[in-house]
Design a protein around this motif. Structure first.
Motif, short mmCIF file in Angstrom:
data_model
loop_
_atom_site.label_atom_id
_atom_site.label_comp_id
_atom_site.label_asym_id
_atom_site.label_seq_id
_atom_site.Cartn_x
_atom_site.Cartn_y
_atom_site.Cartn_z
N ARG A 211 37.78 48.53 45.32
CA ARG A 211 37.99 47.78 44.08
C ARG A 211 36.87 46.76 43.84
N THR A 212 36.23 46.31 44.91
CA THR A 212 35.08 45.42 44.73
C THR A 212 33.94 46.15 44.03
N VAL A 213 33.92 47.47 44.13
CA VAL A 213 32.90 48.29 43.45
C VAL A 213 33.34 48.63 42.03
N LEU A 214 34.52 49.24 41.90
CA LEU A 214 34.97 49.74 40.60
C LEU A 214 35.18 48.62 39.60
N ASP A 215 35.87 47.57 39.99
CA ASP A 215 36.16 46.49 39.05
C ASP A 215 34.88 45.84 38.54
N ALA B 276 41.03 40.93 33.95
CA ALA B 276 39.73 41.62 33.95
C ALA B 276 39.62 42.61 35.10
N ARG B 277 40.72 43.26 35.41
CA ARG B 277 40.68 44.31 36.42
C ARG B 277 40.47 45.67 35.73
N VAL B 278 40.93 46.75 36.33
CA VAL B 278 40.63 48.08 35.81
C VAL B 278 41.11 48.25 34.37
N ALA B 279 42.39 47.99 34.12
CA ALA B 279 42.93 48.20 32.78
C ALA B 279 42.30 47.26 31.76
N GLY B 280 42.20 45.97 32.10
CA GLY B 280 41.69 44.99 31.15
C GLY B 280 40.23 45.17 30.85
#
Length: 375
Positions: free
Chosen positions: A96-100, A4-8
């Motif tokens: 990444r705490t923001v974007l994800d 469940a990161r950027v790609a997922g």
């Protein structure tokens, strides 16, 4: 969806927006930080803009990056203004705490069911060998397609038997931290700084909250000898004498990555698909990992939707297109990661990397035009 990161999260969101029923699994906790270069290239910003999510990135306090400065050994700094284009007024480098979190929230809003703290331990197959779901710490789950977005050490890729199509030979080790540059924004140039020395590289990337991500990278052996903060700052100073980041106050601990060679894996097979680093990982000195993840999320989601509708050529076509875009990026990133260049010898490699990025933007602008025509 596994990961469940950027790609997922992006792929899950797009599938749900297209009407698919999606379950998104991740072994980590929601909002956890991770090692990242942060920087979004033009194609990545374009994707977030097209999906209606760029406003959220900006609202979270992520500063607009309107210029990029390149510092090569023995040469005067070269500053390039970011040229505005439809959907891309500036570049951004969100934490990444923001974007994800933004991407996961958008997936939930689209109808995706998300389960964190759920480890996938294997794949399920039917009598023909086709993947038909996953085995998890909480039980078996059936699915028409399993999408692996679980990183470069992807369990989905290993369990599916994804073929290795290409691999790099070199790897960058990276050590970075965050420093307070708010008071020195004008002196720092207010933009991203890419720094190059003899067999070493670095960068200063504004990320928000007055902080900038500052990194130094080189071969694992060389970076391993850079044990103290003073040595790290000395390497930074050699690449950018007098730059405010050299003496700026550190506001976080150091983070590190010992590196892995780039890999390009088979993109799909019977019942499975790979996106993000699971399918294509390139050295972080490409600064293109997040952007490629956003690109492949859309290409893969479109292909899965078509496959669900009975188009058996869609997923192989996705793999072919991804490979065409990935191979030049993998090749030049690997040569940069050799750190065998000296002086301005890295300049042609940086320019070659820029050309590969431009090809990607052309593709995504084409997708945008198709979407507008359909609307």
């Amino acid at each position: 969806m596994v990961g469940a990161r950027v790609a997922g999260a992006s792929t899950a969101m797009l599938l749900a927006r297209a009407g698919a029923r999606v379950l998104l699994l991740d072994r980590g906790r929601r909002g956890a930080d991770m090692v990242s270069t942060h920087a979004l290239m033009r194609a990545g910003v374009l994707q977030l803009s097209r999906w209606g999510l760029l406003e959220r990135v900006v609202a979270a306090g992520t500063p607009a990056i309107t210029s990029t400065t390149f510092r090569y050994p023995g040469e005067a700094p070269v500053t390039v203004a970011i040229r505005p284009s439809p959907g891309v007024e500036a570049l951004y480098a969100p934490r990444r705490t923001v974007l994800d979190a933004i991407l996961v929230d958008a997936a939930v809003e689209a109808g995706v069911e998300v389960r964190h703290a759920t480890a996938v331990t294997g794949l399920l197959r039917d009598d023909t060998g086709r993947v038909r779901g996953v085995r998890t710490s909480g039980g078996d789950l059936a699915a028409r397609y399993v999408v692996g977005a679980d990183g470069v050490r992807s369990l989905v890729a290993a369990e599916a038997g994804a073929a290795l199509l290409a691999a790099g030979r070199h790897r960058s080790a990276v050590r970075y931290t965050y420093v307070d540059l708010d008071a020195d924004a004008d002196a720092a140039g207010g933009g991203t700084q890419w720094l190059y020395g003899d067999g070493v590289a670095g960068g200063v990337i504004p990320t928000g909250g007055g902080a900038s991500c500052v990194f130094v990278s080189s071969t694992p052996a060389r970076l391993g000898r850079m044990r103290s903060e003073d040595q790290w700052r000395a390497a930074l100073s050699e690449m950018a004498p007098g730059h405010p980041a050299v003496d700026a106050r550190r506001v976080d601990r150091f983070h590190g990555w010992s590196g892995l060679p780039g890999v390009l894996r088979q993109a799909s097979g019977p019942g499975w698909v790979l996106v993000g680093d699971a399918g294509f990982y390139k050295d972080p000195m490409s600064t293109h990992g997040i952007t490629d993840a956003l690109r492949d999320a859309e290409l893969a989601a479109n292909a899965v939707v078509a496959a669900l509708a009975g188009d058996h050529s869609a997923l192989p076509a996705f793999g072919h297109l991804r490979d065409e875009l990935a191979r030049p990026m993998l090749d030049v990133s690997d040569r940069i990661a050799s750190y065998s260049w000296r002086g301005a010898g890295v300049v042609p490699l940086v320019k070659e990397l820029s050309v590969a990025m431009a090809d990607e933007v052309v593709l995504l602008e084409g997708l945008a035009a198709v979407a507008e025509g359909a609307a």
